[in-house]
Write an enzyme that holds these catalytic residues in place. Sequence first.
Site, PDB file in Angstrom:
ATOM      1  N   ASP A  46      44.531  29.239  29.198  1.00 31.84           N
ATOM      2  CA  ASP A  46      44.859  29.340  30.614  1.00 31.84           C
ATOM      3  C   ASP A  46      45.378  27.977  31.062  1.00 31.84           C
ATOM      4  O   ASP A  46      44.652  26.987  30.986  1.00 31.84           O
ATOM      5  CB  ASP A  46      43.613  29.714  31.417  1.00 31.84           C
ATOM      6  N   ASP A  56      38.284  42.975  35.906  1.00 34.14           N
ATOM      7  CA  ASP A  56      37.559  41.729  36.144  1.00 34.14           C
ATOM      8  C   ASP A  56      36.313  42.070  36.957  1.00 34.14           C
ATOM      9  O   ASP A  56      36.418  42.687  38.029  1.00 34.14           O
ATOM     10  CB  ASP A  56      38.417  40.735  36.926  1.00 34.14           C
TER      11      ASP A  56
END
Length: 251
Positions: free
Chosen positions: A140, A17
Site C-alpha cells: 500500500d 472490509d
Amino acid sequence: AILTEAPKAVDLFPAIDIRQGRVVRLSQGEAARQTVYDSDPAAVARRFVEEGAAWIHVVDLDRAFGEGDNGAAIQSVIDAVAGRARIQVGGGFRTLERIDQGLASGAARVVIGTAAVQDPELVGRAVARAGGERLAVGIDARDGAVAVRGWREAGGEPAAAVAARVVGQGIVTIIYTEIGRDGMLGGPDITGARALEASGARVIASGGVASLADLRAVRDAGLAGAIVGRALYEGKFTVRDALAAIADRRP
C-alpha cells in the site's frame, strides 16, 4: 501460423472490509471517512457469490488499526461461501501464529501487509510453512513509498524494493494499492501496478475502480486481478457485469 500467447485470466475480488462487525468502506484509508454499507458480512458474501464471484477479498480493519478483532465475522464469511468461492483475507497478519490461524480458518490466501515492511524475515518463514501460493503481500503506497499499520504510518521504503524482496522470498502474488485512490472512484493506478510486475509477481490492482472501463484497463494491462469495493456497493455495476468486463473479449 503465428503463435500468440493466450491472454492471462484476470481475477475479480469483490471486497468486504469489516469494522466493528459491519461492512464498511473508508475513503483513502481514513477511519473518520467511513461509510457503513451492511451489518451482515456473510450475507454480502453470499450475494457476491450468487452473482458469480469466485474470490472474495476480506479485510479486518480493526486488526489492521490495532483496535480489535473481527475474527467471528470473517469466519462467518468463510463458512457462508465454503466450496463456492475462495477467500483472500488481510488485516493484522503480523505473526506466524496469526498467519497459521488465518489459513486454518479456511481462507485460501492470507495477505501480509505491515509485517512485510517492518519484519521482513516473517515473509520468508511464512512461505517456508505455507507455500508462496497461499500468501500474498499487500503493498500500500503513497507516491511510491509504502505505508503501514492501516496506512497510518509511512514506511518510507520504495514499493518496488519491497516487491523485489518478497518475490525473492517466494511470494507469488502482490496486491498493490495507491492509497490516494482508495475509495475515491478515480480509477486504479495501473502504471504503479505494472511497475511492480517487474519483480516477477502476479499483481492485483486495488483502489479506485469506478467503472467497467477501469476493469477492462486492468485486463488489457495484463494484471492478475482487481479488487473492487465502493463501486459495487454504490451500484456502479454488479459482480456479474464486472466478470463480463474482465473476461477476454478481444478477437
